[in-house]
Design a protein around this motif. Structure first.
Motif, PDB file in Angstrom:
ATOM      1  N   GLU A 218      -8.561  10.938   5.873  1.00  0.00           N
ATOM      2  CA  GLU A 218      -8.463  11.327   7.280  1.00  0.00           C
ATOM      3  C   GLU A 218      -8.730  10.166   8.239  1.00  0.00           C
ATOM      4  N   THR A 219      -9.348   9.085   7.739  1.00  0.00           N
ATOM      5  CA  THR A 219      -9.587   7.916   8.584  1.00  0.00           C
ATOM      6  C   THR A 219      -8.485   6.875   8.445  1.00  0.00           C
ATOM      7  N   HIS A 220      -7.447   7.194   7.678  1.00  0.00           N
ATOM      8  CA  HIS A 220      -6.308   6.318   7.421  1.00  0.00           C
ATOM      9  C   HIS A 220      -6.631   5.161   6.471  1.00  0.00           C
ATOM     10  N   ALA A 221      -7.781   5.242   5.813  1.00  0.00           N
ATOM     11  CA  ALA A 221      -8.083   4.279   4.756  1.00  0.00           C
ATOM     12  C   ALA A 221      -7.339   4.684   3.487  1.00  0.00           C
ATOM     13  N   TYR A 222      -7.025   3.703   2.659  1.00  0.00           N
ATOM     14  CA  TYR A 222      -6.366   3.967   1.386  1.00  0.00           C
ATOM     15  C   TYR A 222      -7.428   4.130   0.306  1.00  0.00           C
ATOM     16  N   VAL A 223      -7.412   5.267  -0.369  1.00  0.00           N
ATOM     17  CA  VAL A 223      -8.413   5.606  -1.379  1.00  0.00           C
ATOM     18  C   VAL A 223      -7.704   5.995  -2.675  1.00  0.00           C
ATOM     19  N   PRO A 224      -8.458   6.105  -3.792  1.00  0.00           N
ATOM     20  CA  PRO A 224      -7.804   6.409  -5.073  1.00  0.00           C
ATOM     21  C   PRO A 224      -6.988   7.695  -5.040  1.00  0.00           C
ATOM     22  N   GLY A 225      -5.773   7.628  -5.584  1.00  0.00           N
ATOM     23  CA  GLY A 225      -4.913   8.790  -5.722  1.00  0.00           C
ATOM     24  C   GLY A 225      -4.991   9.354  -7.131  1.00  0.00           C
ATOM     25  N   PRO A 226      -4.264  10.426  -7.409  1.00  0.00           N
ATOM     26  CA  PRO A 226      -4.369  11.090  -8.718  1.00  0.00           C
ATOM     27  C   PRO A 226      -3.965  10.217  -9.887  1.00  0.00           C
ATOM     28  N   ALA A 227      -3.042   9.277  -9.691  1.00  0.00           N
ATOM     29  CA  ALA A 227      -2.615   8.435 -10.812  1.00  0.00           C
ATOM     30  C   ALA A 227      -3.673   7.414 -11.204  1.00  0.00           C
ATOM     31  N   MET A 228      -4.636   7.167 -10.327  1.00  0.00           N
ATOM     32  CA  MET A 228      -5.665   6.165 -10.598  1.00  0.00           C
ATOM     33  C   MET A 228      -6.528   6.567 -11.788  1.00  0.00           C
ATOM     34  N   SER A 229      -6.836   7.844 -11.895  1.00  0.00           N
ATOM     35  CA  SER A 229      -7.743   8.305 -12.944  1.00  0.00           C
ATOM     36  C   SER A 229      -7.048   9.079 -14.052  1.00  0.00           C
ATOM     37  N   ALA A 230      -5.738   9.196 -13.967  1.00  0.00           N
ATOM     38  CA  ALA A 230      -5.018   9.994 -14.965  1.00  0.00           C
ATOM     39  C   ALA A 230      -4.907   9.238 -16.283  1.00  0.00           C
ATOM     40  N   GLY A 231      -5.320   9.872 -17.344  1.00  0.00           N
ATOM     41  CA  GLY A 231      -5.140   9.292 -18.665  1.00  0.00           C
ATOM     42  C   GLY A 231      -3.778   9.641 -19.218  1.00  0.00           C
ATOM     43  N   ALA A 232      -3.528   9.221 -20.443  1.00  0.00           N
ATOM     44  CA  ALA A 232      -2.264   9.557 -21.094  1.00  0.00           C
ATOM     45  C   ALA A 232      -2.171  11.061 -21.304  1.00  0.00           C
ATOM     46  N   ALA A 233      -0.982  11.592 -21.130  1.00  0.00           N
ATOM     47  CA  ALA A 233      -0.796  13.032 -21.315  1.00  0.00           C
ATOM     48  C   ALA A 233      -1.039  13.442 -22.760  1.00  0.00           C
ATOM     49  N   GLY A 234      -0.805  12.526 -23.692  1.00  0.00           N
ATOM     50  CA  GLY A 234      -1.088  12.799 -25.096  1.00  0.00           C
ATOM     51  C   GLY A 234      -0.176  13.838 -25.723  1.00  0.00           C
ATOM     52  N   LEU A 235       1.058  13.935 -25.248  1.00  0.00           N
ATOM     53  CA  LEU A 235       2.010  14.913 -25.773  1.00  0.00           C
ATOM     54  C   LEU A 235       3.014  14.185 -26.650  1.00  0.00           C
ATOM     55  N   SER A 236       2.966  14.450 -27.940  1.00  0.00           N
ATOM     56  CA  SER A 236       3.786  13.696 -28.886  1.00  0.00           C
ATOM     57  C   SER A 236       5.273  13.947 -28.694  1.00  0.00           C
TER      58      SER A 236
ATOM     59  N   LEU B 185       0.825  -1.210   0.000  1.00  0.00           N
ATOM     60  CA  LEU B 185       0.000   0.000   0.000  1.00  0.00           C
ATOM     61  C   LEU B 185       0.858   1.259   0.000  1.00  0.00           C
ATOM     62  N   GLN B 186       1.930   1.248   0.780  1.00  0.00           N
ATOM     63  CA  GLN B 186       2.813   2.407   0.822  1.00  0.00           C
ATOM     64  C   GLN B 186       3.521   2.620  -0.513  1.00  0.00           C
ATOM     65  N   ALA B 187       3.862   1.540  -1.196  1.00  0.00           N
ATOM     66  CA  ALA B 187       4.472   1.669  -2.521  1.00  0.00           C
ATOM     67  C   ALA B 187       3.498   2.317  -3.498  1.00  0.00           C
ATOM     68  N   LEU B 188       2.222   1.973  -3.392  1.00  0.00           N
ATOM     69  CA  LEU B 188       1.212   2.561  -4.272  1.00  0.00           C
ATOM     70  C   LEU B 188       0.954   4.017  -3.920  1.00  0.00           C
ATOM     71  N   VAL B 189       1.072   4.365  -2.643  1.00  0.00           N
ATOM     72  CA  VAL B 189       0.979   5.768  -2.238  1.00  0.00           C
ATOM     73  C   VAL B 189       2.150   6.559  -2.823  1.00  0.00           C
ATOM     74  N   TYR B 190       3.339   5.966  -2.750  1.00  0.00           N
ATOM     75  CA  TYR B 190       4.543   6.630  -3.250  1.00  0.00           C
ATOM     76  C   TYR B 190       4.411   6.966  -4.732  1.00  0.00           C
ATOM     77  N   ARG B 191       3.726   6.097  -5.483  1.00  0.00           N
ATOM     78  CA  ARG B 191       3.558   6.319  -6.916  1.00  0.00           C
ATOM     79  C   ARG B 191       2.210   6.958  -7.261  1.00  0.00           C
ATOM     80  N   ASP B 192       1.530   7.507  -6.258  1.00  0.00           N
ATOM     81  CA  ASP B 192       0.319   8.313  -6.446  1.00  0.00           C
ATOM     82  C   ASP B 192      -0.911   7.531  -6.883  1.00  0.00           C
ATOM     83  N   PHE B 193      -0.860   6.198  -6.848  1.00  0.00           N
ATOM     84  CA  PHE B 193      -2.061   5.438  -7.176  1.00  0.00           C
ATOM     85  C   PHE B 193      -3.052   5.461  -6.013  1.00  0.00           C
ATOM     86  N   LEU B 194      -2.552   5.586  -4.800  1.00  0.00           N
ATOM     87  CA  LEU B 194      -3.400   5.653  -3.618  1.00  0.00           C
ATOM     88  C   LEU B 194      -2.977   6.830  -2.746  1.00  0.00           C
ATOM     89  N   VAL B 195      -3.917   7.296  -1.931  1.00  0.00           N
ATOM     90  CA  VAL B 195      -3.619   8.257  -0.872  1.00  0.00           C
ATOM     91  C   VAL B 195      -4.374   7.796   0.369  1.00  0.00           C
TER      92      VAL B 195
END
Length: 260
Positions: A62-80, A49-59
């Motif tokens: 306030e209750t110390h539960a692990y929930v989706p982080g910004p990388a979970m919903s991020a699509g491709a940047a699409g920059l050629s 879980l901490q490894a996934l937090v480190y890579r922004d997949f989880l955060v």
């Protein structure tokens, strides 16, 4: 065609991916629940879980539960051109990190966030930020990139009816102060805004067309080495490295590349 399990599965990787799926589908998970679902020790689940937090997949909420982080919903940047930018910038970043004794990061813009494409770290410096997704308005790299946008565009992005950045009027005012500073000086700064212990200075990287492609930052623990007497020297090295990167980009990409 049905899917078949990989012939040689990597157990830790497979477990990490399973945790991502669980959080995605159920909204959150706790350490003991993760251990039970995966059939592993609590300590092992915590490390995953901490490894996934480190890579922004989880955060952690306030209750110390692990929930989706910004990388979970991020699509491709699409920059050629982002691969070329990273390849060209990396050797200059390595040299810069050795000269200033701090870690260097390269980031591009994605709506309200920046994405870190590359990091050059030094012993005792900040950690490897590659792959991180960070709020643009709280980072030196983000301010450097946003400084290229006109004020009305920034207002639409952060204060428009459909905005999703969750930025208050006070935060927007602080962002505009930082953007104004960057426009006048050519460099940006963030002191404890993204992480309390991190100070960073940054500069935009531009294509010959005038479009800003990204930003390069120098990061350190605490403010002393970046905002003290050595700041002028640090900024000279930063601007020199940026100029070398931009020259190499011009040579490779020319003027015909689309940077929109």
């Amino acid at each position: 065609m049905g899917k078949t399990p990989p012939m040689y599965p990597t157990n830790a990787l497979d477990r990490g991916l399973r945790l991502i799926q669980l959080v995605r589908d159920e909204g959150g998970i706790r350490v003991k629940e993760a251990a039970r679902e995966l059939g592993i020790a609590t300590s092992s689940a915590h490390r995953l879980l901490q490894a996934l937090v480190y890579r922004d997949f989880l955060v952690q909420d306030e209750t110390h539960a692990y929930v989706p982080g910004p990388a979970m919903s991020a699509g491709a940047a699409g920059l050629s051109w982002s691969r070329d930018l990273r390849r060209i910038a990396t050797p200059h970043m390595i040299r810069l990190s050795r000269r200033v004794g701090n870690s260097i990061n390269l980031a591009v813009h994605a709506q309200h966030d920046i994405r870190v494409l590359s990091s050059a770290t030094v012993p005792g410096g900040t950690h490897d930020w590659r792959g991180s997704i960070l709020p643009a308005h709280r980072t030196a790299g983000g301010k450097a990139i946003l400084s290229a946008l006109p004020d009305p565009a920034l207002e639409r992005l952060y204060l428009g009816v459909d905005h999703s950045a969750g930025v208050s009027t006070a935060e927007f005012d602080r962002l505009m102060n930082g953007v104004t500073w960057t426009r006048s000086t050519g460099w940006s700064i963030s002191k404890g805004e993204c992480e309390k212990t991190i100070t960073a200075v940054g500069t935009p990287i531009q294509h010959r067309s005038g479009r800003t492609l990204g930003a390069m930052t120098i990061t350190t623990h605490g403010p002393a080495s970046l905002v003290g007497p050595g700041l002028d020297r640090t900024l000279r090295h930063l601007q020199h490295a940026r100029a070398r990167i931009e020259a190499d980009l011009d040579e490779l990409l020319g003027s015909a590349v689309s940077v929109t």
